[in-house]
Design a protein around this motif. Structure first.
Motif, PDB file in Angstrom:
ATOM      1  N   SER A 197       0.818  -1.196   0.000  1.00 28.32           N
ATOM      2  CA  SER A 197       0.000   0.000   0.000  1.00 28.32           C
ATOM      3  C   SER A 197       0.860   1.257   0.000  1.00 28.32           C
ATOM      4  O   SER A 197       1.995   1.251   0.475  1.00 28.32           O
ATOM      5  CB  SER A 197      -1.011  -0.030   1.152  1.00 28.32           C
ATOM      6  N   ARG A 232       3.356   0.510   2.897  1.00 32.18           N
ATOM      7  CA  ARG A 232       3.316  -0.693   3.723  1.00 32.18           C
ATOM      8  C   ARG A 232       3.599  -1.904   2.823  1.00 32.18           C
ATOM      9  O   ARG A 232       3.118  -1.957   1.690  1.00 32.18           O
ATOM     10  CB  ARG A 232       1.944  -0.883   4.372  1.00 32.18           C
ATOM     11  N   GLY A 233       4.383  -2.830   3.372  1.00 26.66           N
ATOM     12  CA  GLY A 233       4.591  -4.110   2.673  1.00 26.66           C
ATOM     13  C   GLY A 233       5.820  -4.184   1.800  1.00 26.66           C
ATOM     14  O   GLY A 233       6.057  -5.193   1.141  1.00 26.66           O
ATOM     15  N   ASP A 263       9.683   0.252   4.876  1.00 27.20           N
ATOM     16  CA  ASP A 263       8.582   1.170   4.593  1.00 27.20           C
ATOM     17  C   ASP A 263       8.781   2.550   5.196  1.00 27.20           C
ATOM     18  O   ASP A 263       9.509   2.721   6.164  1.00 27.20           O
ATOM     19  CB  ASP A 263       7.289   0.596   5.191  1.00 27.20           C
TER      20      ASP A 263
END
Lengths: 711, 223
Positions: free
Chosen positions: B103, B115-116, B120
């Motif tokens: 994201s 995110r991910g 991050d």
């Protein structure tokens, strides 16, 4: 003994680390590791301190000498080492080094160290060493050594000025080893040593040293020839993760060393590869949740939806209810190592599902079916802080933590996951360093199952089937007056090759505020089965926990079936007469979580051979889940009766799997390097002791991991 | 003993393939072993990290037919390109997700969080960047990262935004007149240069922005 059930795990760590770390940085000159696996030049120490937390595993060979050393930088100034070496015989040794001062513009770094300070003392020596960097690529060290490091051209100990007794070095070691040799520290003749490390470029370093160790023991016992005090070497470090060295030793021999370096503070994927969390549902932007759950049908449907959404993200919902403007959920985080991350992800899911009239969330994470804490979070804080700078610290300040001993939420969620789960997986079991033969091992298949009667009542078991291995070649068993509660552990499953590893039921409970309980019955480990009960007192915000455990257990048959046996007697421990061996054991335990990341534990009570005593443990717990620690146990068994090692002691490491691969999981790989398995100070091994179950959900660890709340 | 060990190790290799059943995921050693096998393959860090799903054959018709807003993104160092979809809004911040769980949060086209991705951006204040996109200038920027111990690490960057040129930018048959803005930021350990293609009404139609040391740059086009 070095029991390494998960050797694949540990070697996997090493390989993954080597493959993934970046090339060596050129701005800081890190510690060089010696053939002793400690910071230094070739055989001689330097005053250089490795990076805090660094773990170095070194394998070194020259002549007929072999050494495997594990060194951990316990604190920024303290290095500790455990070594297993082949001198004239297999030998264990422990070292400690303390850096007294950092290097300054003119002042050198100064360190003091003790080598092989516990036990038989075959490498016993002490030193004071200074190291100074000249320019950017030359490091010069010089020091004063005692013991083996004072054996070449030794002169009268200068410490004799303080006290004449320093001038003679007594032999402090006892036959069984294992005791601290403090009586001989810095005593006897002293000698000078020194050397140079010259860095050619980022990857290559040339080494030269003058060794003050005359290698008397090796010369006498294994025909080592020593013609010169000068050693030369070249070291190659293309990446931060390893060092390879080749050496010309003492004018006669060629030597090699390989060191693997792990820095627990730098995983490959610092924020992890966990999928993105659900974004916060902001009421002002419009969400699709119901207005209220006042209608029972809406309530059931909403809890159903919540359960499914949580399940997709690795959470198991136990129940939920809305009272007034508060939504309370009880759930188990099955995927994320840090409970704080679980709390963050569940609360974001709640912003999407909670009825619009709810303004407060109460989250009750559970482990093994019992609640560990209660975290209260305001819905408006989630809406205001999402993706803001400093959001983690601000949301921690606004959260409220308390005990969650109360009843479950009114609306239960029926988990569609079957209560019975099973699995078959390969296992590799190694026992290393057990004295006679350095490596023994089996490979085979392990079948496991778990049946959940209630979330807090679980029956689980494991059965192993050996495919290949040499663990059946059990050597002679040393004699002892104690019942063979651990001494014969190599015999378990050795002949049969397969059997029940464990099979027991545990019931967890919350008898009251701040109190946790466990009752277990069955076959807990290879050697013992019976009943076990435990109570733990641990307030959510307390650094101190107190526990009590009481067990009645019987000694299991070697064939790992369902039977029990008497303790062995006679030479070679081959005679079994009398009643089955049974024993009542129990401990009172105190746990303390120090603010600097260290965790201490003291257990006082009765051990499996009927002996009374205490175990002291100290672990360094990194916030990312790594643990490195040491422990020792002293009981009323005299050192002579205990046998080799004198008393039980060891070091242990636990590595979180999410650190290795970045993917979220609560799994860990752990191993213990301990002294020989003997019967004194042996404690029942049972999976799922309360402190381990509860600790992660309490405020101490929630706070340490709150950086992951928004992950 | 050598013979025994050869056979033990070869058996171990064979046995590893045969793990099965829902509980096998609890066997950490198997997972670790698989990880080692994977990490032994070339270019392991890129292979192990998830990537944005490969882009379909995109056309303007396809884009117009979609109900949700979309961005085409690429994580430049990983040579991964795909579509991300608007999944949430919180004030000026819009969350965009990829189907495989990455994201990106943008505020007026400026990256606020990810995110991910393995390394991050956890959050940042981009109000000064938004102002500078209109008028240029110098300012400080703060970005929160997550360090290896799970702690938030704040990095402060000294930045400068400059209007470098105007450019006619075509994205799937549509052409926009854009001002190209370049943002140069210098921090204690890292420096980066972001580029924004700003349309007349302030919309950022295309951009290339730095995420973190471990990920590098992300590029996106507004479809």
């Amino acid at each position: 003994m070095f029991e390494l059930d998960r050797i694949i795990g540990i070697s996997g760590v090493l390989c993954a680390v080597i493959a993934a770390t970046p090339a060596a940085a050129d701005d800081d000159w890190r510690a060089n590791y010696t053939l002793y696996g400690t910071p230094g030049i070739i055989d001689m120490p330097t005053a250089v301190a490795p990076a805090d937390g660094e773990i170095a595993t070194t394998v070194a060979v020259f002549g007929d000498t072999q050494r495997v050393t594990f060194t951990f930088q316990v604190l920024p100034r303290v290095s500790g080492s455990f070594r297993y070496s082949l001198i004239d015989t297999y030998d264990r040794s422990f070292d400690l080094q303390y850096q007294v001062t950092d290097e300054g513009q003119y002042m050198p770094a100064i360190s003091v160290g003790v080598r092989d300070f516990i036990g038989t003392g075959r490498y016993s020596s002490e030193y004071l060493v200074a190291t100074k960097t000249l320019g950017t690529n030359v490091r010069v060290s010089g020091g004063l050594g005692w013991g083996r490091l004072g054996s070449l051209d030794g002169f009268t100990n200068p410490l004799g000025i303080i006290d004449e007794r320093f001038e003679t070095r007594p032999d402090d070691s006892i036959d069984t080893g294992g005791t601290i040799l403090s009586g001989q520290f810095f005593r006897g003749d002293a000698a000078l040593f020194g050397g140079v490390e010259w860095r050619l470029n980022d990857e290559w370093t040339v080494l030269a040293e003058y060794s003050s160790d005359i290698y008397e023991r090796e010369t006498t016992l294994i025909g080592f020839e020593r013609e010169s005090p000068l050693n030369f070497g070249i070291k190659w470090q293309p990446r931060d993760a390893y060092q390879l060295g080749a050496y010309y030793m003492y004018g006669t021999d060629i030597g090699f060393a390989a060191t693997i370096l792990i820095d627990p503070t730098t995983p490959n994927f610092p924020s992890g590869l966990d999928t993105s969390p659900m974004p916060v549902g902001v009421r002002a932007e419009g969400i699709s949740a119901a207005a209220t759950w006042d209608n029972p049908e809406v309530e059931t449907a909403s809890v159903d939806a919540l359960g499914s959404i949580l399940a997709a993200d690795g959470f198991r919902l136990h129940g939920a209810e809305v009272v007034g403007n508060t939504l309370r959920v009880r759930y188990e985080n099955q995927r994320y190592r840090a409970e704080a991350q679980g709390v963050g992800r569940v609360s974001r899911i709640l912003t999407q599902v909670a009825p619009v009239n709810v303004d407060t969330f109460i989250l009750e994470p559970t482990r093994r079916g019992i609640t560990t804490s209660s975290v209260t979070i305001r819905r408006s804080d989630l809406e205001a802080l999402e993706n803001e700078p400093n959001a983690a610290a601000l949301s921690y300040d606004r959260a409220i933590f308390s005990d969650a001993a109360g009843p479950a939420p009114a609306v239960e969620w029926e988990d569609p996951t079957p209560a019975f789960l099973w699995g078959v997986a390969p296992y590799l079991e190694l026992s290393l360093f057990d004295g006679e033969e350095p490596i023994r091992g089996d490979v085979g298949l392990e079948a496991t199952f778990q049946y959940e009667l209630r979330p807090n009542v679980i029956l689980a078991g494991a059965y192993r089937y050996r495919v290949a291995g040499n663990r059946d070649e059990v050597g002679s068993i040393s004699e002892s007056d104690l019942p063979d509660v651990r001494r014969t552990s190599l015999r378990y499953g050795a002949e049969s090759g397969s059997g029940i590893e464990n099979l027991f039921m545990s019931w967890y409970g919350r008898p009251g505020q701040n109190v946790y309980s466990r009752a277990s019955v069955g076959y807990f480990e290879r050697s013992f089965g019976g009943v076990s009960g435990e109570l733990l007192w641990k307030p959510v915000d307390s650094r101190l926990a107190l526990g009590a455990e009481l067990n009645y257990t019987l000694l299991r048959d070697y064939d790992l079936g369902l039977g029990f046996r008497p303790a062995c007697s006679g030479t070679d421990c081959n005679s079994f007469v009398g009643d089955d061996y049974d024993v009542i054991t129990g401990h009172l335990s105190a746990y303390y979580d120090f603010e600097n990341g260290f965790q201490g534990q003291v257990d006082v009570g009765r051990y499996l051979a009927g002996d009374w005593g205490a175990t002291f443990s100290l672990d360094r717990e990194f916030d990312n889940g790594w643990k490195v620690g040491a422990y020792f146990t002293l009981t009323d068994v005299p050192f002579d009766d205990f046998g080799e090692g004198s008393f039980d002691k060891g070091i242990r490491i636990e590595i979180p799997s999410d650190w290795l691969f970045g993917t979220p999981t609560r799994d860990t790989s752990s191993t213990t390097l301990s002294s020989l398995e003997r019967d004194g100070g042996a404690r029942l091994r049972i999976d799922g002791r309360l402190y381990d179950v509860v600790e992660g959900g309490h405020q101490g660890q929630l706070e340490e991991n709150w950086g992951r709340f928004w992950r | 003993m050598n013979t025994t060990w050869t056979s033990v190790l070869s058996t171990a290799t064979l046995v590893v393939v045969s793990a099965c059943g829902p509980l096998n995921t609890k066997n950490a050693s198997v997972g670790v072993f698989r990880g080692v096998v994977q990490s032994a393959m070339p270019d392991d860090s890129a292979a192990a990290a998830p990537s944005v799903e490969a882009a379909q054959a995109l056309t303007r018709d396809y884009i117009e037919a979609q109900e949700t807003n979309m961005l085409r993104v690429s994580i430049i160092d990983r040579e991964a390109t795909g579509l991300i979809f608007e999944v949430g809004r919180n004030g000026d911040k819009v969350t965009w997700n990829s189907p495989d769980g990455l994201s990106f949060v943008l505020e007026a086209g400026v990256l606020v969080a990810t995110r991910g991705l393995g390394d991050d951006v956890m959050g940042s204040d981009v109000s000064s960047v938004k102002a500078a996109l209109r008028s240029g200038g110098s300012y400080l920027r703060t970005i929160d990262f997550l360090d290896g111990l799970g702690q938030i690490e704040r990095s402060v960057y000294q930045c400068r935004m400059d209007n470098v040129r105007t450019e006619a930018l075509t994205i799937f048959e549509r052409t926009y007149t854009t001002t190209v803005m370049e943002e140069l930021c210098t921090g204690e350990t890292h420096s980066f240069k972001n580029t924004y293609w700003r349309g007349g009404n302030g919309t950022i139609w295309q951009s290339r922005q730095w995420i973190s040391a471990g990920v590098g740059y992300v590029g996106y086009q507004k479809l």
